[in-house]
Design a protein around this motif. Structure first.
Motif, PDB file in Angstrom:
ATOM      1  N   GLN A 216       3.621  -0.885  -0.214  1.00  0.00           N
ATOM      2  CA  GLN A 216       3.922  -1.302   1.156  1.00  0.00           C
ATOM      3  C   GLN A 216       3.380  -2.692   1.468  1.00  0.00           C
ATOM      4  N   GLU A 217       2.204  -2.996   0.957  1.00  0.00           N
ATOM      5  CA  GLU A 217       1.538  -4.246   1.344  1.00  0.00           C
ATOM      6  C   GLU A 217       1.839  -5.419   0.416  1.00  0.00           C
ATOM      7  N   VAL A 218       2.306  -5.152  -0.807  1.00  0.00           N
ATOM      8  CA  VAL A 218       2.606  -6.229  -1.751  1.00  0.00           C
ATOM      9  C   VAL A 218       4.089  -6.605  -1.719  1.00  0.00           C
ATOM     10  N   SER A 219       4.945  -5.638  -1.421  1.00  0.00           N
ATOM     11  CA  SER A 219       6.390  -5.890  -1.430  1.00  0.00           C
ATOM     12  C   SER A 219       6.764  -7.063  -0.525  1.00  0.00           C
ATOM     13  N   GLY A 220       7.507  -8.002  -1.074  1.00  0.00           N
ATOM     14  CA  GLY A 220       7.997  -9.135  -0.303  1.00  0.00           C
ATOM     15  C   GLY A 220       7.028 -10.284  -0.178  1.00  0.00           C
ATOM     16  N   ARG A 221       5.789 -10.121  -0.608  1.00  0.00           N
ATOM     17  CA  ARG A 221       4.818 -11.210  -0.490  1.00  0.00           C
ATOM     18  C   ARG A 221       5.038 -12.269  -1.566  1.00  0.00           C
ATOM     19  N   ALA A 222       4.703 -13.475  -1.254  1.00  0.00           N
ATOM     20  CA  ALA A 222       4.756 -14.557  -2.234  1.00  0.00           C
ATOM     21  C   ALA A 222       3.701 -14.329  -3.308  1.00  0.00           C
ATOM     22  N   ILE A 223       4.073 -14.615  -4.560  1.00  0.00           N
ATOM     23  CA  ILE A 223       3.114 -14.484  -5.656  1.00  0.00           C
ATOM     24  C   ILE A 223       2.299 -15.771  -5.711  1.00  0.00           C
ATOM     25  N   ASP A 224       1.197 -15.770  -4.980  1.00  0.00           N
ATOM     26  CA  ASP A 224       0.354 -16.947  -4.868  1.00  0.00           C
ATOM     27  C   ASP A 224      -1.099 -16.557  -5.116  1.00  0.00           C
ATOM     28  N   ASP A 225      -2.008 -17.513  -4.950  1.00  0.00           N
ATOM     29  CA  ASP A 225      -3.417 -17.246  -5.235  1.00  0.00           C
ATOM     30  C   ASP A 225      -3.969 -16.115  -4.370  1.00  0.00           C
ATOM     31  N   ALA A 226      -3.505 -16.041  -3.123  1.00  0.00           N
ATOM     32  CA  ALA A 226      -3.988 -14.982  -2.236  1.00  0.00           C
ATOM     33  C   ALA A 226      -3.583 -13.608  -2.745  1.00  0.00           C
ATOM     34  N   LEU A 227      -2.348 -13.486  -3.240  1.00  0.00           N
ATOM     35  CA  LEU A 227      -1.894 -12.198  -3.761  1.00  0.00           C
ATOM     36  C   LEU A 227      -2.620 -11.857  -5.063  1.00  0.00           C
ATOM     37  N   LEU A 228      -2.838 -12.843  -5.931  1.00  0.00           N
ATOM     38  CA  LEU A 228      -3.568 -12.584  -7.165  1.00  0.00           C
ATOM     39  C   LEU A 228      -4.973 -12.068  -6.861  1.00  0.00           C
ATOM     40  N   ALA A 229      -5.630 -12.695  -5.885  1.00  0.00           N
ATOM     41  CA  ALA A 229      -6.972 -12.257  -5.505  1.00  0.00           C
ATOM     42  C   ALA A 229      -6.952 -10.860  -4.899  1.00  0.00           C
ATOM     43  N   ASP A 230      -5.933 -10.578  -4.088  1.00  0.00           N
ATOM     44  CA  ASP A 230      -5.809  -9.272  -3.444  1.00  0.00           C
ATOM     45  C   ASP A 230      -5.644  -8.173  -4.481  1.00  0.00           C
ATOM     46  N   THR A 231      -4.722  -8.357  -5.424  1.00  0.00           N
ATOM     47  CA  THR A 231      -4.469  -7.311  -6.423  1.00  0.00           C
ATOM     48  C   THR A 231      -5.660  -7.141  -7.361  1.00  0.00           C
ATOM     49  N   ALA A 232      -6.354  -8.236  -7.682  1.00  0.00           N
ATOM     50  CA  ALA A 232      -7.551  -8.130  -8.521  1.00  0.00           C
ATOM     51  C   ALA A 232      -8.635  -7.334  -7.804  1.00  0.00           C
ATOM     52  N   GLU A 233      -8.784  -7.567  -6.505  1.00  0.00           N
ATOM     53  CA  GLU A 233      -9.778  -6.834  -5.722  1.00  0.00           C
ATOM     54  C   GLU A 233      -9.432  -5.348  -5.662  1.00  0.00           C
ATOM     55  N   ARG A 234      -8.148  -5.026  -5.524  1.00  0.00           N
ATOM     56  CA  ARG A 234      -7.742  -3.614  -5.457  1.00  0.00           C
ATOM     57  C   ARG A 234      -8.083  -2.878  -6.753  1.00  0.00           C
ATOM     58  N   ILE A 235      -7.765  -3.471  -7.911  1.00  0.00           N
ATOM     59  CA  ILE A 235      -8.037  -2.762  -9.168  1.00  0.00           C
ATOM     60  C   ILE A 235      -9.536  -2.686  -9.423  1.00  0.00           C
ATOM     61  N   ALA A 236     -10.271  -3.738  -9.034  1.00  0.00           N
ATOM     62  CA  ALA A 236     -11.722  -3.696  -9.208  1.00  0.00           C
ATOM     63  C   ALA A 236     -12.332  -2.571  -8.383  1.00  0.00           C
ATOM     64  N   ALA A 237     -11.861  -2.418  -7.151  1.00  0.00           N
ATOM     65  CA  ALA A 237     -12.400  -1.389  -6.273  1.00  0.00           C
ATOM     66  C   ALA A 237     -12.105   0.012  -6.792  1.00  0.00           C
ATOM     67  N   ILE A 238     -10.896   0.222  -7.293  1.00  0.00           N
ATOM     68  CA  ILE A 238     -10.546   1.582  -7.721  1.00  0.00           C
ATOM     69  C   ILE A 238     -11.178   1.912  -9.065  1.00  0.00           C
TER      70      ILE A 238
END
Length: 262
Positions: A216-238
């Protein structure tokens, strides 16, 4: 909770919410909307529930808006209509944002707002004989409150056609469009829904919840530094979560994880 327009049951970590107005083809009114909102809020926070099935009783899954409710709305002021529509929009969002995965079990015809209900679910399984129709334009209306979910589910091109033509389309076309995930003979519908529900229950509840939120939160977002940081934070947390650690340990130790039913 007690309901007058729904039945709610639960077994083996799966809750089933059934629209129960067969005499009006499960059309919704203000009571249905309020009860669906309440049911999904309650089930979304119930720790023993790991998946939810949305179903319908009688010949249709959902025929959209109840005619008597529509007659009443015809006399509403603009402000009253806006308030009324907002309750429907909030109900759809409650289903879409529910932290538990939701499977639509579509056994019969599905029209107008009923198409929105399906689109708000995570997984849709339909019987081969089901027909769908975004019929609002025939009545001089438009599928506004359901549009965010329907457009996401079937794509902009298909939505453009079916919003403005109000044509019926069958389960095979819905599958081709990606609007539903599975089409099966009617006598195999329950088996397929149960199979998918069992797959959901076998997975980490936290990973399922976060995976749903990820899409829901990644769909449609630009693949930029902010998204890379967001997805890295999600996998680190889980990875550092209790279930993440348990999942890796159980895999390495060749045993079932603690969340999987025996």
């Amino acid at each position: 909770m007690e309901f007058t327009t729904l039945t709610v049951t639960a077994a083996q970590h799966v809750a089933t919410v059934t629209l129960n107005r067969p005499d009006v083809r499960n059309a919704f009114n203000e009571t249905v909307i309020a009860e669906l909102t309440g049911a999904f809020r309650a089930l979304g926070s119930e720790p023993t529930v790991r998946a939810i099935v949305l179903a319908g009783n009688g010949p249709a899954f959902c025929a959209g808006a109840d005619l008597n409710w529509m007659k009443k709305m015809a006399g509403y002021s603009h402000d009253e209509n806006r308030s009324d529509a907002l309750t429907l929009a909030q109900m759809l969002h409650t289903i879409w944002a529910c932290p538990k995965p939701v499977i639509a079990r579509i056994h019969g015809d599905t029209y107008a707002g009923g198409v929105g209900l399906v689109a708000a679910c995570d997984i849709a399984v339909a019987a081969q004989t089901v027909n769908f129709c975004l019929s609002e334009a025939r009545l001089g209306l438009l599928p506004a409150t359901i549009s965010p979910y329907v457009i996401r589910a079937m794509g902009e091109q298909a939505a453009r056609r079916y919003f403005i033509t109000a044509e019926r389309f069958g389960a095979a076309e819905a599958l081709r469009l990606g609007f539903v995930h599975e089409v099966v003979p009617g006598d195999m519908l329950d088996a397929k829904v149960s199979e998918i529900a069992a797959a959901l229950v076998a997975n980490s509840p936290n990973a399922v919840r976060e995976s749903k939120r990820l899409v829901q939160e990644v769909s449609g977002r630009a693949i930029d530094d902010a998204l890379l940081a967001d997805t890295a934070e999600r996998i680190a947390a889980i990875r550092a979560s209790d279930e993440g650690r348990e999942g890796v340990r159980s895999f390495l130790e060749k045993r079932s994880p603690s969340w999987r039913p025996a």
